[in-house]
Design a protein around this motif. Structure first.
Motif, PDB file in Angstrom:
ATOM      1  N   ARG A 156       6.067 -28.587  22.093  1.00  0.00           N
ATOM      2  CA  ARG A 156       5.430 -28.952  23.369  1.00  0.00           C
ATOM      3  C   ARG A 156       4.566 -30.198  23.210  1.00  0.00           C
ATOM      4  O   ARG A 156       4.582 -31.078  24.061  1.00  0.00           O
ATOM      5  CB  ARG A 156       4.582 -27.790  23.895  1.00  0.00           C
ATOM      6  CG  ARG A 156       4.042 -28.023  25.310  1.00  0.00           C
ATOM      7  CD  ARG A 156       3.401 -26.771  25.871  1.00  0.00           C
ATOM      8  NE  ARG A 156       2.929 -26.975  27.242  1.00  0.00           N
ATOM      9  CZ  ARG A 156       3.656 -26.755  28.333  1.00  0.00           C
ATOM     10  NH1 ARG A 156       4.907 -26.319  28.190  1.00  0.00           N
ATOM     11  NH2 ARG A 156       3.167 -26.943  29.526  1.00  0.00           N
ATOM     12  N   ARG A 198       6.867 -16.094  27.250  1.00  0.00           N
ATOM     13  CA  ARG A 198       8.041 -16.276  26.391  1.00  0.00           C
ATOM     14  C   ARG A 198       7.849 -15.448  25.125  1.00  0.00           C
ATOM     15  O   ARG A 198       6.796 -15.513  24.487  1.00  0.00           O
ATOM     16  CB  ARG A 198       8.184 -17.748  26.029  1.00  0.00           C
ATOM     17  CG  ARG A 198       9.276 -18.058  25.018  1.00  0.00           C
ATOM     18  CD  ARG A 198       9.243 -19.547  24.691  1.00  0.00           C
ATOM     19  NE  ARG A 198      10.106 -19.875  23.571  1.00  0.00           N
ATOM     20  CZ  ARG A 198      10.142 -21.081  22.989  1.00  0.00           C
ATOM     21  NH1 ARG A 198       9.372 -22.056  23.452  1.00  0.00           N
ATOM     22  NH2 ARG A 198      10.936 -21.306  21.975  1.00  0.00           N
ATOM     23  N   MET A 205       3.054 -17.249  24.944  1.00  0.00           N
ATOM     24  CA  MET A 205       4.030 -16.621  24.062  1.00  0.00           C
ATOM     25  C   MET A 205       3.467 -15.326  23.499  1.00  0.00           C
ATOM     26  O   MET A 205       2.247 -15.159  23.364  1.00  0.00           O
ATOM     27  CB  MET A 205       4.418 -17.554  22.910  1.00  0.00           C
ATOM     28  CG  MET A 205       5.346 -18.676  23.325  1.00  0.00           C
ATOM     29  SD  MET A 205       6.045 -19.557  21.898  1.00  0.00           S
ATOM     30  CE  MET A 205       7.152 -18.295  21.202  1.00  0.00           C
ATOM     31  N   ALA A 210       6.931 -23.610  18.587  1.00  0.00           N
ATOM     32  CA  ALA A 210       7.036 -23.885  20.022  1.00  0.00           C
ATOM     33  C   ALA A 210       5.889 -24.785  20.488  1.00  0.00           C
ATOM     34  O   ALA A 210       6.086 -25.688  21.305  1.00  0.00           O
ATOM     35  CB  ALA A 210       7.029 -22.566  20.804  1.00  0.00           C
ATOM     36  N   GLN A 256       1.584 -22.416  29.242  1.00  0.00           N
ATOM     37  CA  GLN A 256       2.663 -21.825  28.459  1.00  0.00           C
ATOM     38  C   GLN A 256       2.094 -20.674  27.658  1.00  0.00           C
ATOM     39  O   GLN A 256       1.020 -20.792  27.051  1.00  0.00           O
ATOM     40  CB  GLN A 256       3.322 -22.835  27.518  1.00  0.00           C
ATOM     41  CG  GLN A 256       4.512 -22.238  26.753  1.00  0.00           C
ATOM     42  CD  GLN A 256       5.382 -23.290  26.084  1.00  0.00           C
ATOM     43  OE1 GLN A 256       5.282 -24.471  26.377  1.00  0.00           O
ATOM     44  NE2 GLN A 256       6.234 -22.865  25.179  1.00  0.00           N
ATOM     45  N   ASP A 262       7.320 -18.862  14.903  1.00  0.00           N
ATOM     46  CA  ASP A 262       7.970 -19.156  16.183  1.00  0.00           C
ATOM     47  C   ASP A 262       6.967 -19.747  17.170  1.00  0.00           C
ATOM     48  O   ASP A 262       7.256 -20.717  17.884  1.00  0.00           O
ATOM     49  CB  ASP A 262       8.562 -17.878  16.790  1.00  0.00           C
ATOM     50  CG  ASP A 262       9.725 -17.319  15.996  1.00  0.00           C
ATOM     51  OD1 ASP A 262      10.292 -18.053  15.166  1.00  0.00           O
ATOM     52  OD2 ASP A 262      10.056 -16.135  16.206  1.00  0.00           O
ATOM     53  N   ARG A 288      10.992  -9.315  28.208  1.00  0.00           N
ATOM     54  CA  ARG A 288      11.346 -10.161  29.356  1.00  0.00           C
ATOM     55  C   ARG A 288      10.172 -10.234  30.319  1.00  0.00           C
ATOM     56  O   ARG A 288       9.679  -9.206  30.787  1.00  0.00           O
ATOM     57  CB  ARG A 288      12.564  -9.611  30.094  1.00  0.00           C
ATOM     58  CG  ARG A 288      13.846  -9.622  29.268  1.00  0.00           C
ATOM     59  CD  ARG A 288      15.013  -9.033  30.057  1.00  0.00           C
ATOM     60  NE  ARG A 288      16.237  -9.047  29.283  1.00  0.00           N
ATOM     61  CZ  ARG A 288      17.075 -10.066  29.235  1.00  0.00           C
ATOM     62  NH1 ARG A 288      16.821 -11.153  29.945  1.00  0.00           N
ATOM     63  NH2 ARG A 288      18.174 -10.003  28.513  1.00  0.00           N
ATOM     64  N   HIS A 289       9.712 -11.450  30.596  1.00  0.00           N
ATOM     65  CA  HIS A 289       8.602 -11.657  31.522  1.00  0.00           C
ATOM     66  C   HIS A 289       8.705 -13.071  32.066  1.00  0.00           C
ATOM     67  O   HIS A 289       8.995 -14.016  31.323  1.00  0.00           O
ATOM     68  CB  HIS A 289       7.271 -11.462  30.793  1.00  0.00           C
ATOM     69  CG  HIS A 289       6.077 -11.408  31.691  1.00  0.00           C
ATOM     70  ND1 HIS A 289       5.547 -12.524  32.300  1.00  0.00           N
ATOM     71  CD2 HIS A 289       5.304 -10.365  32.077  1.00  0.00           C
ATOM     72  CE1 HIS A 289       4.503 -12.180  33.030  1.00  0.00           C
ATOM     73  NE2 HIS A 289       4.332 -10.869  32.914  1.00  0.00           N
ATOM     74  N   SER A 290       8.463 -13.237  33.346  1.00  0.00           N
ATOM     75  CA  SER A 290       8.639 -14.543  33.975  1.00  0.00           C
ATOM     76  C   SER A 290       7.642 -15.587  33.468  1.00  0.00           C
ATOM     77  O   SER A 290       7.929 -16.789  33.500  1.00  0.00           O
ATOM     78  CB  SER A 290       8.509 -14.413  35.500  1.00  0.00           C
ATOM     79  OG  SER A 290       7.229 -13.899  35.850  1.00  0.00           O
ATOM     80  N   ARG A 346      11.286 -15.093  18.749  1.00  0.00           N
ATOM     81  CA  ARG A 346      12.563 -14.583  18.247  1.00  0.00           C
ATOM     82  C   ARG A 346      12.346 -13.461  17.242  1.00  0.00           C
ATOM     83  O   ARG A 346      13.173 -12.576  17.099  1.00  0.00           O
ATOM     84  CB  ARG A 346      13.355 -15.709  17.587  1.00  0.00           C
ATOM     85  CG  ARG A 346      13.861 -16.771  18.537  1.00  0.00           C
ATOM     86  CD  ARG A 346      14.581 -17.879  17.801  1.00  0.00           C
ATOM     87  NE  ARG A 346      13.686 -18.582  16.871  1.00  0.00           N
ATOM     88  CZ  ARG A 346      13.959 -18.795  15.588  1.00  0.00           C
ATOM     89  NH1 ARG A 346      15.110 -18.368  15.071  1.00  0.00           N
ATOM     90  NH2 ARG A 346      13.117 -19.454  14.818  1.00  0.00           N
TER      91      ARG A 346
END
Length: 268
Positions: A262, A242, A223, A258, A221, A254, A237-239, A245
């Protein structure tokens, strides 16, 4: 789990980079020449203290050892056996350099990258002397050049990247600093090495710049804040990445929230 996290403008913030915030919520984590330099919010600081007790928090920075050691706040109730400095050029274990990693990196640079002198020559051909404030070649690995950011024309960094193509070096612009770094000196390779040392199974990574991208792309994961080179490059935006905000210092909250979620999901 490993939490590999960039520091400046991801986890900690200067007065100029932190954005709008309630100054009463700030914790000073670094002083320089007797003056406060870097901050976290009290919420982010508390979250990191708690998280570091149940995972491997690995500060991962382009700072050198000396610059990293100025951040006194990261030793205040925060566990961190491993650290990655000099953009992955050095791995620290309990504050001491891992000599095996050091040798591996320097051999890779010797084998895969053009000489530092050649790269600096390519840079000098593109830059005007009045753009430069100061420059330094760090750890015999990479350059950082402090510039007058307002004098750098649009498209100049793309031109520099093109000029470095095929040399085994890359470049990054962060705030007022232009970095010239061998591709072999990267955070992703160092994080993978620390993952093996720690016997960890999963990586959660966070960072804001192009120099962080290599570690974000190997993480389960990843960020990034809603600011910085990665945000500008991908438009949020990226596959595989993340985006937070928030921009500025609240982005660290943030990221840490996150990560907390997890861990809670894994233990449920």
């Amino acid at each position: 789990m490993i939490f590999a996290c960039d520091l400046d403008q991801t986890l900690i913030y200067s007065r100029n980079s932190r954005g709008e915030c309630d100054e009463g919520t700030l914790v000073t984590v670094e002083y320089y020449e007797g003056a406060p330099l870097s901050y976290m919010t009290s919420r982010a600081f508390g979250l990191l203290q708690r998280l570091s007790q149940s995972l491997h928090f690995v500060p991962t920075t382009t700072r050198t050892v000396e610059q990293f050691e100025r951040i006194h706040g990261l030793s205040d109730g925060i566990r961190s056996r491993y650290a990655i400095v000099s953009n992955g050029g050095k791995v620290l274990i309990d504050g001491r350099a891992d000599l095996e990693w050091d040798a591996l990196v320097r051999e890779a640079v010797r084998r895969e990258a053009a000489s530092a002198a050649e790269i600096k020559g390519r840079f000098d051909q593109l830059v005007h002397a009045d753009w430069i404030i100061k420059e330094r070649y760090w750890d015999e690995l990479f350059y950082s050049i402090v510039v007058h950011r307002d004098l750098i024309p649009s498209g100049w960094m793309e031109e520099l990247a093109s000029r470095l193509a095929g040399s085994g070096w890359g470049c990054s612009l962060q705030g007022r600093k232009v970095y010239l770094v061998p591709n072999s000196v990267n955070k992703g390779a160092a994080v993978r090495y620390v993952k093996e040392l720690a016997g960890a199974r999963e990586i959660f990574a966070a960072g804001d710049s192009l120099l962080d991208e290599s570690m974000l792309l190997i993480a389960e994961q990843a960020m990034a804040p809603a600011h910085g080179e990665l945000f500008r490059k991908y438009g949020g935006r990226h596959s595989a990445i993340r985006f937070a905000r928030h921009s500025g210092i609240e982005a660290s909250e943030d990221i840490l929230e996150a990560l907390t979620s997890r861990l809670e999901m894994r233990s449920a």
